[in-house]
Structure formats: structure tokens, C-alpha cells
Scaffold this active site. Structure first.
Site, PDB file in Angstrom:
ATOM      1  N   GLY A 177       1.942  38.798 -14.273  1.00 52.80           N
ATOM      2  CA  GLY A 177       2.094  39.823 -15.314  1.00 52.80           C
ATOM      3  C   GLY A 177       1.306  39.450 -16.557  1.00 52.80           C
ATOM      4  CG  ASP A 193       8.075  32.041 -12.076  1.00 50.35           C
ATOM      5  OD1 ASP A 193       7.336  33.022 -12.289  1.00 50.35           O
ATOM      6  OD2 ASP A 193       9.252  32.157 -11.684  1.00 50.35           O
ATOM      7  CB  THR A 251       5.491  34.782 -18.405  1.00 47.45           C
ATOM      8  OG1 THR A 251       6.603  35.667 -18.161  1.00 47.45           O
ATOM      9  CG2 THR A 251       6.048  33.393 -18.682  1.00 47.45           C
ATOM     10  CG  ASP A 300       9.816  37.367 -17.666  1.00 50.28           C
ATOM     11  OD1 ASP A 300       9.888  38.419 -18.319  1.00 50.28           O
ATOM     12  OD2 ASP A 300       9.625  37.331 -16.441  1.00 50.28           O
ATOM     13  CG  ASP A 357      10.726  32.709 -16.895  1.00 50.95           C
ATOM     14  OD1 ASP A 357       9.551  32.508 -17.246  1.00 50.95           O
ATOM     15  OD2 ASP A 357      11.027  33.382 -15.906  1.00 50.95           O
ATOM     16  NE  ARG A 417       3.636  40.907 -10.712  1.00 52.21           N
ATOM     17  CZ  ARG A 417       4.086  40.126 -11.684  1.00 52.21           C
ATOM     18  NH1 ARG A 417       4.021  38.810 -11.551  1.00 52.21           N
ATOM     19  NH2 ARG A 417       4.594  40.622 -12.792  1.00 52.21           N
ATOM     20  NE  ARG A 441      10.859  39.945 -10.754  1.00 51.33           N
ATOM     21  CZ  ARG A 441       9.612  40.380 -10.685  1.00 51.33           C
ATOM     22  NH1 ARG A 441       9.364  41.601 -10.241  1.00 51.33           N
ATOM     23  NH2 ARG A 441       8.595  39.618 -11.014  1.00 51.33           N
TER      24      ARG A 441
HETATM   25  O1  F6P Z   1       6.944  38.412 -15.331  1.00 55.42           O
HETATM   26  C1  F6P Z   1       6.921  39.335 -16.362  1.00 55.42           C
HETATM   27  C2  F6P Z   1       7.525  40.646 -15.956  1.00 55.42           C
HETATM   28  O2  F6P Z   1       7.244  41.524 -17.007  1.00 55.42           O
HETATM   29  C3  F6P Z   1       9.022  40.619 -15.628  1.00 55.42           C
HETATM   30  O3  F6P Z   1       9.859  40.620 -16.745  1.00 55.42           O
HETATM   31  C4  F6P Z   1       9.131  41.866 -14.796  1.00 55.42           C
HETATM   32  O4  F6P Z   1      10.260  41.806 -13.970  1.00 55.42           O
HETATM   33  C5  F6P Z   1       7.860  41.856 -14.001  1.00 55.42           C
HETATM   34  O5  F6P Z   1       6.917  41.155 -14.782  1.00 55.42           O
HETATM   35  C6  F6P Z   1       7.319  43.216 -13.634  1.00 55.42           C
HETATM   36  O6  F6P Z   1       6.168  43.027 -12.889  1.00 55.42           O
HETATM   37  P1  F6P Z   1       5.205  44.173 -12.385  1.00 55.42           P
HETATM   38  O7  F6P Z   1       4.405  44.642 -13.548  1.00 55.42           O
HETATM   39  O8  F6P Z   1       4.367  43.541 -11.339  1.00 55.42           O
HETATM   40  O9  F6P Z   1       6.100  45.269 -11.868  1.00 55.42           O
END
Ligand code: F6P
Length: 328
Positions: free
Chosen positions: A14, A106, A130, A132, A134, A75, A176
Site C-alpha cells: 500500500g 510487513d 505504511t 498502519d 504497525d 502487491r 486491517r
Molecule cells: O497496509 C495499508 C492498508 O491501507 C491497510 O490499512 C488496508 O487494510 C490495506 O492497506 C488496503 O489495501 P488495498 O489498497 O490493497 O485494498
């Protein structure tokens, strides 16, 4: 000590505001030290597709203020396989690259660690990027501050209309596996309740709290729900309380991907610059399989394995308790 002469940089997973200031720092620090710098497009996918280009100091002009990532991100499933990694390695060798900076979360670090164990002749340094927040080994990750500010701005606006109509809003924020944004935004906006993946949500308690708020003459209430809350998303939770909370009109807002965009805050620009600069210096010093992070305002190196093993955001119980007391 291993001598590095050509490095590459990629962003993966992300996107997060602050990635561009970090790319800029990697490129300019590398060039300052007479390294050649290559940009890899679309994260690990670009390694597999051989989608790379030589970068100069001008490749990163006027990007400090840009959200997203000029290198693009992805991804990438194929990079998880041995075959994908072998293709990526072949391309890196063809370009003569001996050092790699990966900016991501991660998933990015998991790939980086596996790759550098398989091919230890390429040094790898990770930068925590990120929203997040985390990753173990850095008090803050790139993008968390900007994303939290974006969430706060949105919730303040929702509070205006909630208050005007005597409404209860369930607002879902990203995370998430992490309640980091939900907790900080909840404190900043005086949310009546904050629901997080790290803590079981008791619907009965939530209903009691909301009733107590009404008894205390609150004209609106805000419940922030991190997307990973185990009880369900904001829509499910709103349905679960609707019949019990007749005094409020119940509404739901999902903030979604707007949380990832936007110009990085001053904090994220500085953090991105410091971490990018530190990542290249670490490569030059012969480090590998490490993450650069910021702890107590100092740059710190943490093993990628340790950063991953302990990566779960630890719920700050003291902040939760404070938030509950301050929102009565
Ligand atoms: O890892 C960052 C994040 O924004 C999370 O908080 C979220 O769950 C996820 O990415 C969403 O990812 P995508 O944009 O691939 O749906």
C-alpha cells in the site's frame, strides 16, 4: 566490508504519504556518495518485469509534496515464488545492482527477507512505509501521521453535521490488523468509542456507553471502527445497535482509500528524508537485512526478522483509558 557501487530503490504494498520524500533522499544521498541509483517501477513486479530506469538528482525534483509514489507500487504475488525471485535476481545482476532499498510494510519486508536470504550478495535495507504504523523498530512509519490528519479532518466535518442532526455515526477507518489510526484519530476527535482489532468489542458495553452519553446530554456521538475489528465493519455494528439506540438517527461513513492519499505532512516529509538518507548510509556501511527506523528521535537499525516477528501494533491501554475518560 562489502563495497556497494550501484543501488536500486522500490516502493511496494500500500502506498503511503512520505514515500516520495524518501525516494528523493535515497537518490540524492546515493548520488552524493558517487553511487549509481536505479528506480524500480511497481515494486517487486518491476524487478520481475525488468522495469527499471537510471535516476539522477533531477528525477526527484519537486516531489517532496506529492502523495502516492512516483515509482508506483503493487502487491506482487509472483515474487512470493522461488521462480519469481530468481528472475528478479537475474535482472538485478544484469544491471550490476548490489544494494536494494525497499520501502513498504510487513508484506514488503517478508519478501525482502526471503530474497536476501536466498541471494545474500545483494544487500537489502527496508524503510517502514505504511499508514498502519504497525512495524516493530520504529515509533512511526511513513504515512501514518498524514493519514491520521486526513482522518481527523474528515471526522471533524462529520461531527458538525452529526451534531446539527443529533446523530450517531459509525466511521470506519483503515487498519486491517492495526488500530493505530483509529486510536489516534479517536483521541483527537473526542470519539465516544474506538473499536480496534487488538481488543474484543462488547456490543452491550458499547450500547451502555452510548446511552450514558445521551443521559449526559450529548447531542451527537462518534464511534470509530478500525476495518479489522473482529465484530465486523461499521455497517454491521450500526445494525447491531440501531434498535437499542432510538434517541439517535444512526449513520455510517467508510473513509476508505482517501486515507492513503494527499500531500505528506511536515512530519512525514522529514521522516521520509531521514529514513531514506539513513538507508543509503546503512548500505554503504555494509549493513543488510535491516530496517531503518526512528526511536526516541534517533535513527535505529532493527533486523528485518525482528521487525517482522514483533510487528503487531501493541495496543496502548493507557491511551485507550484516557480516551474513554476524556470522552464522557
Ligand atoms: O497496509 C495499508 C492498508 O491501507 C491497510 O490499512 C488496508 O487494510 C490495506 O492497506 C488496503 O489495501 P488495498 O489498497 O490493497 O485494498
Amino acid at each position: 566490508m562489502r563495497k556497494i557501487s550501484k543501488i536500486a530503490v522500490l516502493t511496494s504494498g500500500g502506498d503511503a504519504p512520505g514515500m516520495n520524500p524518501c525516494i528523493r533522499a535515497v537518490v540524492r544521498t546515493g548520488i552524493y556518495h558517487n553511487l549509481q541509483v536505479v528506480g524500480i517501477r511497481q515494486g517487486y513486479q518491476g524487478l520481475i518485469d525488468n522495469n527499471m530506469y537510471d535516476m539522477t538528482t533531477r528525477s526527484v525534483s519537486n516531489i517532496l509534496n506529492l502523495g502516492g509514489t512516483i515509482l508506483k507500487t503493487a502487491r506482487c504475488i509472483p515474487f512470493k515464488s522461488d521462480e519469481g525471485m530468481e528472475i528478479a535476481y537475474k535482472h538485478l545482476k544484469e544491471h550490476g545492482i548490489d544494494g536494494l532499498v525497499v520501502i513498504g510494510g510487513d508484506g514488503t519486508f517478508t519478501g525482502a527477507l526471503r530474497f536476501s536470504r536466498k541471494f545474500p550478495d545483494i544487500s537489502v535495507i527496508g524503510v517502514p512505509g505504511t499508514i498502519d504504523n504497525d512495524l516493530y523498530g520504529s515509533t512511526y512509519t511513513l504515512g501514518f501521521d498524514t493519514a491520521t490528519n486526513t482522518v481527523i479532518e474528515a471526522i471533524d466535518k462529520i461531527r458538525d453535521t452529526a451534531d446539527a442532526h443529533d446523530r450517531l455515526f459509525f466511521i470506519e477507518v483503515m487498519g486491517r490488523d492495526s488500530g493505530a489510526i483509529a486510536l489516534r484519530a479517536g483521541i483527537s476527535c473526542g470519539a465516544e468509542a474506538i473499536l480496534l482489532p487488538e481488543r474484543a468489542t462488547a456490543i452491550d458495553n458499547l450500547i451502555e456507553n452510548l446511552k450514558a452519553g445521551q443521559f449526559n446530554k450529548k447531542s451527537s456521538s462518534i464511534v470509530i471502527v478500525a476495518e479489522g475489528d473482529k465484530t465486523g465493519g461499521a455497517y454491521e455494528l450500526a445494525e447491531a445497535v440501531r434498535n437499542e439506540i432510538k434517541f439517535y438517527d444512526v449513520k455510517v461513513t467508510i473513509l476508505g482509500h482517501l486515507q492513503r492519499g494527499g500531500s505528506p505532512s511536515a512530519f512525514d516529509r522529514i521522516l521520509g528524508s531521514r529514513l531514506g538518507y539513513a538507508a543509503v548510509n546503512a548500505l554503504i556501511k555494509g549493513e543488510t537485512q535491516k530496517m531503518v527506523g526512528l526511536e526516541a528521535n534517533h535513527i535505529k537499525l532493527t533486523g528485518l526478522e525482528e521487525a517482522l516477528n514483533q510487528h503487531q501494533f501493541k495496543l496502548e491501554e493507557d491511551l485507550m483509558e484516557m480516551s474513554e475518560i476524556l470522552s464522557i
